[in-house]
Structures are given as structure tokens and as C-alpha cells.
Design a protein around this motif. Structure first.
Motif, PDB file in Angstrom:
ATOM      1  N   SER A 160       1.176  -1.401   0.066  1.00 44.57           N
ATOM      2  CA  SER A 160      -0.134  -0.050   0.026  1.00 44.57           C
ATOM      3  C   SER A 160       0.827   1.236   0.150  1.00 44.57           C
ATOM      4  N   GLY A 161       1.981   1.367   0.830  1.00 49.48           N
ATOM      5  CA  GLY A 161       2.895   2.316   0.807  1.00 49.48           C
ATOM      6  C   GLY A 161       3.537   2.460  -0.693  1.00 49.48           C
ATOM      7  N   LEU A 162       3.959   1.485  -1.291  1.00 49.14           N
ATOM      8  CA  LEU A 162       4.533   1.462  -2.726  1.00 49.14           C
ATOM      9  C   LEU A 162       3.422   2.124  -3.741  1.00 49.14           C
ATOM     10  N   VAL A 163       2.314   1.901  -3.554  1.00 47.64           N
ATOM     11  CA  VAL A 163       1.127   2.267  -4.457  1.00 47.64           C
ATOM     12  C   VAL A 163       0.888   3.720  -4.153  1.00 47.64           C
ATOM     13  N   ALA A 164       0.892   4.239  -2.962  1.00 39.70           N
ATOM     14  CA  ALA A 164       0.518   5.409  -2.467  1.00 39.70           C
ATOM     15  C   ALA A 164       1.466   6.463  -2.914  1.00 39.70           C
ATOM     16  N   THR A 165       2.994   5.664  -2.792  1.00 40.38           N
ATOM     17  CA  THR A 165       4.005   6.612  -3.361  1.00 40.38           C
ATOM     18  C   THR A 165       3.881   6.929  -4.862  1.00 40.38           C
ATOM     19  N   VAL A 166       3.424   5.937  -5.465  1.00 38.32           N
ATOM     20  CA  VAL A 166       3.327   6.294  -7.008  1.00 38.32           C
ATOM     21  C   VAL A 166       2.251   7.310  -7.080  1.00 38.32           C
ATOM     22  N   LEU A 167       1.033   7.399  -6.416  1.00 38.64           N
ATOM     23  CA  LEU A 167       0.164   8.496  -6.318  1.00 38.64           C
ATOM     24  C   LEU A 167       0.640   9.825  -6.225  1.00 38.64           C
ATOM     25  N   VAL A 168       1.488   9.926  -5.187  1.00 32.00           N
ATOM     26  CA  VAL A 168       1.911  11.158  -4.884  1.00 32.00           C
ATOM     27  C   VAL A 168       2.995  11.634  -5.784  1.00 32.00           C
ATOM     28  N   MET A 169       3.993  10.814  -6.317  1.00 34.00           N
ATOM     29  CA  MET A 169       4.923  11.057  -7.297  1.00 34.00           C
ATOM     30  C   MET A 169       4.065  11.787  -8.813  1.00 34.00           C
ATOM     31  N   THR A 170       3.093  11.063  -9.184  1.00 30.48           N
ATOM     32  CA  THR A 170       2.095  11.249 -10.116  1.00 30.48           C
ATOM     33  C   THR A 170       1.230  12.445 -10.045  1.00 30.48           C
ATOM     34  N   GLY A 171       0.957  12.887  -8.727  1.00 29.16           N
ATOM     35  CA  GLY A 171       0.075  13.890  -8.795  1.00 29.16           C
ATOM     36  C   GLY A 171      -1.463  13.692  -8.849  1.00 29.16           C
ATOM     37  N   MET A 172      -1.721  12.317  -9.008  1.00 35.23           N
ATOM     38  CA  MET A 172      -2.962  11.855  -8.917  1.00 35.23           C
ATOM     39  C   MET A 172      -3.875  11.935  -7.791  1.00 35.23           C
ATOM     40  N   ALA A 173      -3.461  12.180  -6.551  1.00 38.24           N
ATOM     41  CA  ALA A 173      -4.313  12.371  -5.565  1.00 38.24           C
ATOM     42  C   ALA A 173      -3.394  13.345  -4.410  1.00 38.24           C
ATOM     43  N   PRO A 174      -4.193  14.142  -3.787  1.00 35.94           N
ATOM     44  CA  PRO A 174      -3.293  15.069  -2.746  1.00 35.94           C
ATOM     45  C   PRO A 174      -2.913  14.312  -1.674  1.00 35.94           C
ATOM     46  N   HIS A 175      -1.675  14.874  -0.774  1.00 33.89           N
ATOM     47  CA  HIS A 175      -0.971  13.959   0.093  1.00 33.89           C
ATOM     48  C   HIS A 175      -1.835  13.823   1.265  1.00 33.89           C
ATOM     49  N   GLN A 176      -3.118  14.449   1.494  1.00 34.54           N
ATOM     50  CA  GLN A 176      -3.838  14.022   2.790  1.00 34.54           C
ATOM     51  C   GLN A 176      -4.761  12.694   2.382  1.00 34.54           C
ATOM     52  N   ALA A 177      -5.263  12.756   1.135  1.00 39.23           N
ATOM     53  CA  ALA A 177      -6.013  11.662   0.671  1.00 39.23           C
ATOM     54  C   ALA A 177      -5.097  10.399   0.603  1.00 39.23           C
ATOM     55  N   ALA A 188     -17.671  11.237  -1.354  1.00 42.23           N
ATOM     56  CA  ALA A 188     -16.359  11.640  -1.941  1.00 42.23           C
ATOM     57  C   ALA A 188     -16.505  11.380  -3.581  1.00 42.23           C
ATOM     58  N   ALA A 189     -15.592  12.277  -4.098  1.00 40.02           N
ATOM     59  CA  ALA A 189     -15.387  12.152  -5.671  1.00 40.02           C
ATOM     60  C   ALA A 189     -15.295  10.650  -6.414  1.00 40.02           C
ATOM     61  N   VAL A 190     -16.016  10.496  -7.321  1.00 41.42           N
ATOM     62  CA  VAL A 190     -15.999   9.326  -8.031  1.00 41.42           C
ATOM     63  C   VAL A 190     -14.693   8.425  -8.166  1.00 41.42           C
ATOM     64  N   ALA A 191     -13.764   9.237  -8.767  1.00 40.99           N
ATOM     65  CA  ALA A 191     -12.380   8.669  -8.769  1.00 40.99           C
ATOM     66  C   ALA A 191     -11.617   8.315  -7.622  1.00 40.99           C
ATOM     67  N   HIS A 192     -11.854   9.089  -6.648  1.00 35.90           N
ATOM     68  CA  HIS A 192     -11.357   9.064  -5.007  1.00 35.90           C
ATOM     69  C   HIS A 192     -11.971   7.802  -4.385  1.00 35.90           C
TER      70      HIS A 192
END
Length: 259
Positions: free
Chosen positions: A15-32, A137-141
């Protein structure tokens, strides 16, 4: 079979690895992303709620009893007195904490249908529906929330299968091999059909996954990920500037120290 700590750490790592990818790509804010990570860890321990003595089942029903009690109180808060609301909360809490848990333990078996791939998909879809309808929540999130739960769930199943391989014994595979990462049970045909029926119903309750698919397939996010796979000309920019002094700072120090 892997133990609780192994499941927890495995789900946290993935989960941490996937979350890191989300942060790097800017797909989701850090809080989410922090919330997604927590959901992935929770998904990693969910399969063991069918074990009557496991830690996850105690935590699950304790939290569910408290949350459901407060939701009931919030629903009828403007209608009843404080004493009546306390009675409602206590009735809901003890009903779930002891009554529903006892029924759940009675009609489920460890490594049964709950400990399967379709159950992981079902928990993920339930999370999507709850995030969208319950928390607006938004659909994507909402879909990202559900995917993290399912990913953590599948990590748990894969770890159980990995621990079913005996690398040091005469028999390579233990008898438990193949019982975790499964699509159902021939011994429980009615329950298996019902489980797939629940999955279909949950999918119909969820919003369309198209916004999530558009977010994932966005070329800009993929480009950000590709560019950030390897550092640029400077490693750890910003941090090194504070640790290693620049020539200008060295000259300033030299001037200040000179008589």
C-alpha cells in the motif's frame, strides 16, 4: 499460513508503494493518500475476520459497533431525549458487539468464502459505495479507496499461499496450498453463488468507474511518473544545499573569520 504481523507489514509495504506512486504522479493530494494507505493496511487484515480468535475480528466488530451506534444516534438525535439516545446507542453496540459477532462466527469458517478473491472484490466495492454515498467522495477517489482495500486483501491471500510452500520439507506444497487465493468453494456452491450475487449488487450501487479510468489513463500522470523514476542532475535537491555549503557561503565564512 502467515501470521498477523506478516500480513500487516506486507499490506503496509504494498500500500505504501502504491501510495508513493500516487504522490509522485500527482493523482491525489497528500492528505487523501494517507487515507488510502490506511485503507490498504485494513484490507490486509480483513480476510482473517472469519477466524473467531483473530485480532481483526475483535477490532472489526468493536469499531463497527461503536460507529453504527453513533450513526443511529445522529439519525434520531433531533427526535429523542438524551436518555433515549443513550439507550439506543447501548442497544446497537451490544447487539453488534455480541449478537451479530456471535452469528457471524457461527455461520462462517476460517479460510472459507470470506478468505477468497471474490470476497476481496466485494469488500472493495463496498468501500467504493460507502465512500461515494456515505461520505460524498468524488467518483475517482471513491474507486481508489476501494482498490486499496482490495489490493491489501489480495496481498493477504498471496502471503498465505506463499507460506503454504514448504522450502525445507520433503513435500514442497503444504495441504493448505490453494485454499487462500481461490475464486470460490465447490463445497459451498450456494454460498459461492450468493457471494457473486452480492458482488453484482454492490457494483450496481457504485458510481461509474469511467472517471477513475480517465484519471489512471491520463498521459500527464504517466509522464510525471516517467520523469521522476531517476533523479536529475542533482540528488536530493534542497536537502544537500542545507548540508553542503556552496562556494559563496564558504567565501562568506572565510571573510567573517579573517581578522
Amino acid at each position: 499460513m502467515a501470521d498477523f504481523n506478516t500480513h500487516l507489514m506486507g499490506a503496509a509495504a504494498v500500500s505504501g508503494l502504491v501510495a508513493t506512486v500516487l504522490v509522485m504522479t500527482g493523482m491525489a493530494p497528500h492528505q487523501a493518500v494517507i487515507g488510502y494507505f490506511v485503507l490498504g493496511v485494513i484490507g490486509g487484515v480483513l480476510p482473517d475476520i472469519d477466524s473467531p480468535t483473530s485480532i481483526p475480528i475483535r477490532i472489526t466488530f468493536n469499531v463497527l459497533a461503536v460507529v453504527a451506534g453513533f450513526l443511529l444516534v445522529f439519525t434520531f438525535g433531533a427526535r429523542y431525549s438524551l436518555l433515549e439516545l443513550i439507550i439506543l446507542w447501548l442497544g446497537c453496540y451490544f447487539g453488534i458487539r455480541y449478537g451479530l459477532r456471535k452469528l457471524f462466527i457461527r455461520y462462517t469458517t476460517h479460510r472459507g468464502l470470506i478468505h477468497s478473491v471474490p470476497a476481496g472484490v466485494g469488500f472493495g466495492l463496498a468501500t467504493v459505495a460507502l465512500a461515494y454515498h456515505g461520505f460524498n467522495a468524488a467518483v475517482a477517489h471513491a474507486w481508489i479507496c476501494g482498490i486499496f482495500v482490495t489490493v491489501g486483501f489480495l496481498v493477504h491471500l498471496l502471503l498465505d499461499e506463499f507460506y503454504s510452500v514448504n522450502l525445507y520439507g520433503k513435500k514442497l506444497l503444504k495441504r493448505s496450498f490453494g485454499t487462500a487465493f481461490c475464486l470460490g468453494s465447490f463445497n459451498q456452491p450456494v454460498g459461492t453463488v450468493a457471494l457473486y450475487g452480492v458482488i453484482i449488487g454492490l457494483f450496481l450501487l457504485c458510481p461509474s468507474p469511467r472517471p477513475f479510468a480517465a484519471l489512471v489513463l491520463d498521459r500527464a500522470h504517466a509522464g510525471n511518473m516517467t520523469q521522476r523514476l531517476w533523479p536529475g542532475e542533482t540528488w536530493f535537491p534542497g536537502l544537500l544545499r542545507r548540508v553542503i555549503p556552496t562556494p559563496d557561503k564558504l567565501n562568506d565564512v572565510a571573510r567573517a573569520s579573517s581578522p
